[in-house]
Design a protein around this motif. Structure first.
Motif, PDB file in Angstrom:
ATOM      1  N   UNK A 339       0.843  -1.203   0.000  1.00  0.00           N
ATOM      2  CA  UNK A 339       0.000   0.000   0.000  1.00  0.00           C
ATOM      3  C   UNK A 339       0.876   1.251   0.000  1.00  0.00           C
ATOM      4  N   UNK A 340       0.330   2.321  -0.549  1.00  0.00           N
ATOM      5  CA  UNK A 340       1.034   3.602  -0.639  1.00  0.00           C
ATOM      6  C   UNK A 340       0.195   4.650   0.084  1.00  0.00           C
ATOM      7  N   UNK A 341       0.861   5.448   0.892  1.00  0.00           N
ATOM      8  CA  UNK A 341       0.168   6.509   1.613  1.00  0.00           C
ATOM      9  C   UNK A 341       0.061   7.762   0.770  1.00  0.00           C
ATOM     10  N   UNK A 342      -1.135   8.411   0.779  1.00  0.00           N
ATOM     11  CA  UNK A 342      -1.369   9.644   0.024  1.00  0.00           C
ATOM     12  C   UNK A 342      -2.003  10.656   0.968  1.00  0.00           C
ATOM     13  N   UNK A 343      -1.403  11.837   1.043  1.00  0.00           N
ATOM     14  CA  UNK A 343      -1.907  12.905   1.923  1.00  0.00           C
ATOM     15  C   UNK A 343      -2.356  14.066   1.030  1.00  0.00           C
ATOM     16  N   UNK A 344      -3.684  14.390   1.080  1.00  0.00           N
ATOM     17  CA  UNK A 344      -4.250  15.443   0.219  1.00  0.00           C
ATOM     18  C   UNK A 344      -4.840  16.525   1.111  1.00  0.00           C
ATOM     19  N   UNK A 345      -4.474  17.778   0.854  1.00  0.00           N
ATOM     20  CA  UNK A 345      -4.964  18.877   1.679  1.00  0.00           C
ATOM     21  C   UNK A 345      -5.161  20.138   0.860  1.00  0.00           C
ATOM     22  N   UNK A 346      -6.068  20.984   1.342  1.00  0.00           N
ATOM     23  CA  UNK A 346      -6.267  22.300   0.722  1.00  0.00           C
ATOM     24  C   UNK A 346      -5.285  23.320   1.282  1.00  0.00           C
TER      25      UNK A 346
END
Length: 423
Positions: A339-346
């Motif tokens: 699995x790969x971690x993805x961090x998405x933010x405004x």
């Protein structure tokens, strides 16, 4: 020649005159006459021979003189030829050779031209034969066309007869059509009257059905925050759902609802790309273990954490460590999956947070622009649509490849053939 004869005659008279004068008697006269004639003949012959000999001598003398003149000329030419310079002779020979070469080249050119003309003649002959063949073909085609024209003329006559028959049939059909039009107008009038009656009955049915809607149903519980009891019991279902959706979108949202809306937007973007999305944050609440979304396809798995913070604010490394912790746990629970971690933010990541994410191999997307998206989920398998305030909304996974879809309005979903899950 006349002079020679005259001189010969005079010469003969001189020699024969004594013979004539010598004879005295008749017999003597005859003998003397004969002797005179013979002498005359001999005298003439002698004179002719003498004159011929003289003329022959003169002619030989003249010929000798001419030959001598020719010999002199030849000797003079020999002298001149001896005086000719050898170099001039060579130049003359070279000029003659050059002239011969030019003439040879001209001859070759003429031979080439002749050969070219011969080839052109052959080509023209072949072309003429081809033209003659084509001409024969054209003649044959014209003959065939003439036959076809005659056949077509016969067919035209037959068609004209058929057209006349069709015109008569059309006149009869026109009369029938006028009758049918009148009947159609009468039926339209009846249909309009029936449609008006049906519309009134439909309205009465909707009012009756709405008045019979139970207030303890799951649908009422879903719509209660956005509709009054009277609206719920009086409005048709499509109008009721549209009004509830409009008020849902305009409502004041809590911090948790703001975050939920951002998670749904990110999930929608992944679903459009063909991924399967599990809305863990929406369905598990505070027990999501830091996993807002689990996004997967046949080859990839992403553990996604979504943060809709105000622009200009900074996210620090502790949130990255939180994502790394839940990623490690997921990896332990699923050892066969990478699995790969993805961090998405405004918002923005602090320099330390960026460095930490880079070191841990976590993908980051910052300053993400939030935008509205279609919110009505439509499942092709069941033919039902789901509103975002439905308790089962986030449990529904959308697969565009399977014919599932998102629509902006209830009317669009119904027009596409979907009906409410509470139908």
């Amino acid at each position: 020649m006349k002079k020679r004869i005259i001189f010969a005659f005079l010469f003969a008279l001189i020699f024969t005159f004594p013979a004539f004068t010598y004879s005295s008697s008749d017999s003597d006269i005859s003998i003397g006459a004969v002797a005179g004639v013979v002498a005359l003949i001999f005298a003439i012959l002698f004179y002719i021979a003498y004159t011929d000999l003289r003329e022959t001598k003169k002619s030989r003398e003249k010929e000798y003189q001419r030959n001598q003149a020719l010999i002199d000329q030849i000797n003079h030419l020999k002298t001149q030829m001896q005086d000719i310079d050898e170099q001039k002779l060579k130049s003359s020979i070279s000029a003659l050779n050059k002239k011969i070469s030019e003439l040879t080249q001209q001859l070759l050119k003429k031979e080439n031209v002749h050969a070219q003309l011969q080839r052109e003649y052959s080509q023209l002959l072949t072309s003429s034969q081809d033209q003659e063949k084509r001409l024969n073909t054209v003649k044959n085609n014209l003959s065939a066309a003439s036959n076809r024209e005659a056949k077509a003329h016969k067919e035209i006559l037959i068609l004209n007869q058929e057209i006349d028959a069709l015109r008569k049939e059309r006149a009869r059909t026109s009369t029938k059509l006028q009758v049918l039009k009148k009947e159609r107008d009468d039926l339209k009038s009846v249909l309009a009257h029936r449609e008006h009656e049906f519309s009134q009955l439909q309205q009465a049915y909707d009012i009756l059905r709405a008045s019979l809607r139970p207030l303890d149903s799951a649908e009422y519980k879903m719509l209660k925050p956005y509709l009054s009891t009277e609206e719920y019991q009086k409005l048709p279902q499509a109008q009721m759902h549209s009004l509830a959706l409009e008020r849902y979108q305009k409502r004041h949202r809590t911090e948790w609802e703001v975050g939920l809306g951002f998670e749904r937007l990110i999930g929608y973007r992944y679903e459009k790309k063909g991924y399967h999305v599990e809305y863990v944050g929406a369905t598990s609440g505070k027990e999501d273990m830091g996993r807002d979304l689990i996004v997967s396809n046949k080859t990839e798995v992403f553990i996604v954490q979504c943060k809709r913070w105000s622009r200009g604010s900074q996210i620090h490394e502790k949130h990255i460590f939180q994502l790394q912790g839940t990623l490690t746990l997921y990896q332990k629970q699923h050892p066969d999956i990478i699995a790969i971690g993805v961090f998405i933010t405004t918002a923005m990541l602090s320099p330390k947070a960026k460095e930490t994410a880079l070191s841990l191999g976590i993908e980051t997307i910052e300053n993400f622009s939030y935008a509205a998206h279609p919110m009505i989920k439509c499942k092709a398998g069941t033919g039902q649509y789901y509103l975002p305030m439905d308790s089962d909304y986030d449990k529904i996974s959308i697969s565009f490849a399977s014919g599932d879809y998102y629509h902006k309005t209830v009317e669009a979903a119904i027009s596409a053939g979907f009906q409410s899950a509470y139908q």
